[in-house]
Design an enzyme around this catalytic site. Structure first.
Site, PDB file in Angstrom:
ATOM      1  N   GLY A  46       3.559  -3.213   2.162  1.00 57.42           N
ATOM      2  CA  GLY A  46       2.951  -1.904   2.367  1.00 57.42           C
ATOM      3  C   GLY A  46       2.463  -1.689   3.789  1.00 57.42           C
ATOM      4  O   GLY A  46       2.604  -2.572   4.647  1.00 57.42           O
TER       5      GLY A  46
ATOM      6  N   ALA B 267      -7.629   4.392  -2.635  1.00 54.19           N
ATOM      7  CA  ALA B 267      -7.427   3.192  -3.463  1.00 54.19           C
ATOM      8  C   ALA B 267      -7.545   1.893  -2.678  1.00 54.19           C
ATOM      9  O   ALA B 267      -7.455   0.813  -3.262  1.00 54.19           O
ATOM     10  CB  ALA B 267      -6.059   3.253  -4.154  1.00 54.19           C
ATOM     11  N   GLY B 268      -7.753   1.962  -1.357  1.00 52.59           N
ATOM     12  CA  GLY B 268      -7.995   0.759  -0.569  1.00 52.59           C
ATOM     13  C   GLY B 268      -6.808  -0.176  -0.507  1.00 52.59           C
ATOM     14  O   GLY B 268      -5.687   0.265  -0.216  1.00 52.59           O
TER      15      GLY B 268
ATOM     16  N   ILE C 151      -5.164   1.356   5.102  1.00 52.46           N
ATOM     17  CA  ILE C 151      -5.591   1.401   3.700  1.00 52.46           C
ATOM     18  C   ILE C 151      -5.118   2.683   3.021  1.00 52.46           C
ATOM     19  O   ILE C 151      -4.887   3.706   3.671  1.00 52.46           O
ATOM     20  CB  ILE C 151      -7.122   1.280   3.545  1.00 52.46           C
ATOM     21  CG1 ILE C 151      -7.855   2.502   4.127  1.00 52.46           C
ATOM     22  CG2 ILE C 151      -7.656  -0.006   4.155  1.00 52.46           C
ATOM     23  CD1 ILE C 151      -9.311   2.610   3.642  1.00 52.46           C
ATOM     24  N   HIS C 152      -4.935   2.594   1.714  1.00 49.86           N
ATOM     25  CA  HIS C 152      -4.742   3.805   0.913  1.00 49.86           C
ATOM     26  C   HIS C 152      -6.087   4.524   0.925  1.00 49.86           C
ATOM     27  O   HIS C 152      -7.113   3.913   0.616  1.00 49.86           O
ATOM     28  CB  HIS C 152      -4.344   3.398  -0.504  1.00 49.86           C
ATOM     29  CG  HIS C 152      -4.001   4.552  -1.392  1.00 49.86           C
ATOM     30  ND1 HIS C 152      -4.932   5.460  -1.827  1.00 49.86           N
ATOM     31  CD2 HIS C 152      -2.815   4.954  -1.916  1.00 49.86           C
ATOM     32  CE1 HIS C 152      -4.344   6.358  -2.601  1.00 49.86           C
ATOM     33  NE2 HIS C 152      -3.058   6.073  -2.665  1.00 49.86           N
ATOM     34  N   PRO C 153      -6.112   5.810   1.283  1.00 50.61           N
ATOM     35  CA  PRO C 153      -7.410   6.468   1.523  1.00 50.61           C
ATOM     36  C   PRO C 153      -8.392   6.355   0.365  1.00 50.61           C
ATOM     37  O   PRO C 153      -9.579   6.091   0.577  1.00 50.61           O
ATOM     38  CB  PRO C 153      -7.023   7.934   1.783  1.00 50.61           C
ATOM     39  CG  PRO C 153      -5.555   8.052   1.548  1.00 50.61           C
ATOM     40  CD  PRO C 153      -4.970   6.692   1.521  1.00 50.61           C
TER      41      PRO C 153
ATOM     42  N   HIS D 293     -20.378  -6.184  -7.487  1.00 50.03           N
ATOM     43  CA  HIS D 293     -19.316  -7.174  -7.271  1.00 50.03           C
ATOM     44  C   HIS D 293     -18.518  -6.813  -6.012  1.00 50.03           C
ATOM     45  O   HIS D 293     -18.201  -5.657  -5.811  1.00 50.03           O
ATOM     46  CB  HIS D 293     -18.400  -7.184  -8.498  1.00 50.03           C
ATOM     47  CG  HIS D 293     -17.525  -8.390  -8.592  1.00 50.03           C
ATOM     48  ND1 HIS D 293     -16.446  -8.604  -7.771  1.00 50.03           N
ATOM     49  CD2 HIS D 293     -17.565  -9.457  -9.421  1.00 50.03           C
ATOM     50  CE1 HIS D 293     -15.865  -9.747  -8.104  1.00 50.03           C
ATOM     51  NE2 HIS D 293     -16.528 -10.282  -9.107  1.00 50.03           N
TER      52      HIS D 293
END
Lengths: 301, 301
Positions: free
Chosen positions: B166, B174-175, B170-172, B85
């Site tokens: 934010g 958690a994207g 990206i959060h390294p 997905h």
């Protein structure tokens, strides 16, 4: 949002439709009680009668109805009561209706608990009716109530009309009460594009149980004079067995005989969700549908 | 049974469909929270994704989803994630859906509150989508997610893809996450008495919005090989504006062109009560009907 909460509906009829202060006193126990919700109450001055709709969990609902009946005994004197609607007691009739996670048999048990309680506390004779009736002759409220308050003193002294609970003599001011369990009743009317009353009358007779129609359908023809049309006016007494769409389609079929058409229908008052969802499922030809798929049923289960 | 209780539904999608212990940790904040009810959660191993369905009052629901997203950040590392997905974040997408006594605009406010909160607490970039989107280009989740986790570091550095909340990086592990308000979605399929896929495909194109059909209908044709029939498989994205009966009747009309018949239909998963009651009201030609007449709506209002 707790799990498997049981909900019962109760629609007590009290013989007071004119003195609003007395009616407020009678419904007060439903307002005051945790776990009970007063949905509606309406008084009719001509009938001199109030109809209350309340829902709740079985235990608090039982306590609240016993208390409300106690108030009705205090504030209503049947010896002075006059009104168009047949009646036999200060609290005339108390139906309990299963709504959620309650079986019809559990509703019968609830009705018997309340009957025993009010007979004991108030020395009130009680007849069990509908699903709670001890014999077929007592299922129909009209049978029980025949003779009304004025004839009841003599009637309940007869062996075949010994009350199910309480003494075999009327409460002097509060008369007698019928208590029982029944299925939800849906008031459902279908409108025809004619002003010919005869046609509505004949179709009503064709679809209702009494004269050859559907098992859980009562009906009469009526005129809607302001709209110049007629209506088949019905009470559907068990929508789980006689579906709304079935009587609607049957009336369309009967109407053909007279060359008239169905122009619409209406639900009067409250209707259980399931009665309409079952109708949608029929018309959409829904396969494998379960009431558990209804979001609201899941939220409140 | 309090008055005018607000209920919002939330269907967060998390990028973990294989490790059931991790999924249990993620849903724990929904179980633990008063005023919030976890209705369902399902994991798909091929998709490597879990879809959670939860309802509640706005405030506790907001707190619970913020907490669950915190757990997802702890237990999911998108750098290691593989699945069929499309996905871009540990918490991939968080739709808020008005259910009861909540307007679409209030659902938008709820989505923005949560977006602001998780951006601040977790240093997570968030895109607002659907009804919460700041521009038409961001309404469609597929547009936002294009490039997926692997392409997102570069994408959100572009001025036109600056996140709504934010940092623009990206959060390294958690994207990024998409959060927004949308109307309830009803998965609704209509079955045809033919095994000719082409017919289902063409009817789907005739009734869906994308190619000339109804505004809030998405659809494709599919084969039900075990039954030897085909199906128009749809997502109804706003049943209050594009009614179920309308697409059902339209498919019957289109089917005539091919000499085939509709043999039934099905609702997959949950459906709001009102979508089906509106359907019943259409077929019965109900006059003057209000949702306030539905017993359950009154009990739980």
């Amino acid at each position: 949002m707790s799990s498997m909460k049981q909900i019962v509906q109760c629609v007590p009829n009290f013989s007071e439709g004119r003195d609003l202060k007395k009616i407020e006193k009678i419904v007060e126990p439903f307002r005051a009680k945790d776990g009970v919700k007063l949905l509606d109450y309406q008084n009719d001055e001509d009938h001199n009668r109030a109809v209350v709709t309340v829902v709740g969990a079985p235990e608090p609902l039982k306590e609240a109805i016993v208390a409300a009946m106690g108030v009705a005994i205090e504030v209503i004197d049947m010896r002075l009561h006059q009104g168009q609607h047949p009646r036999m007691g200060a609290t005339d009739v108390v139906p309990f209706i299963p709504v959620k996670n309650v079986t019809p048999q559990e509703a019968v048990e609830i009705s018997k608990d309340v009957a025993g309680k009010v007979a004991g506390e108030y020395n009130l004779p009680v007849f069990l009716y509908e699903k709670s009736a001890a014999s077929p002759a007592r299922q129909n409220l009209a049978n029980i109530r025949k003779g009304q308050f004025e004839g009841m003193a003599e009637k309940i002294s007869l062996p075949q009309w010994k009350p199910d609970y309480g003494p075999a003599e009327i409460h002097p001011s509060a008369g007698v009460t019928a208590i029982g369990a029944r299925m939800p009743l849906v008031a459902y009317n279908v409108n025809l594009d004619t002003d010919n009353f005869e046609i509505a009358d004949r179709i009503a007779k064709q679809v209702r149980h009494l004269s050859g129609g559907l098992r859980y359908c009562k009906g009469i023809g009526i005129e809607l004079k302001d709209r110049g049309i007629v209506q088949v006016s019905m009470n559907m007494t068990d929508y789980t067995k006689t579906a709304l769409y079935r009587v609607f389609e049957l009336i369309k079929i009967e109407a053909r005989r007279y060359g008239v058409n169905v122009v619409g229908s209406e639900v009067i008052g409250l209707v259980p969700m399931e009665a309409l969802i079952d109708t949608a499922a029929y018309y959409l030809g829904l396969e494998g549908f379960s009431m558990e798929q209804v979001l609201e049923a899941r939220i409140y289960e």
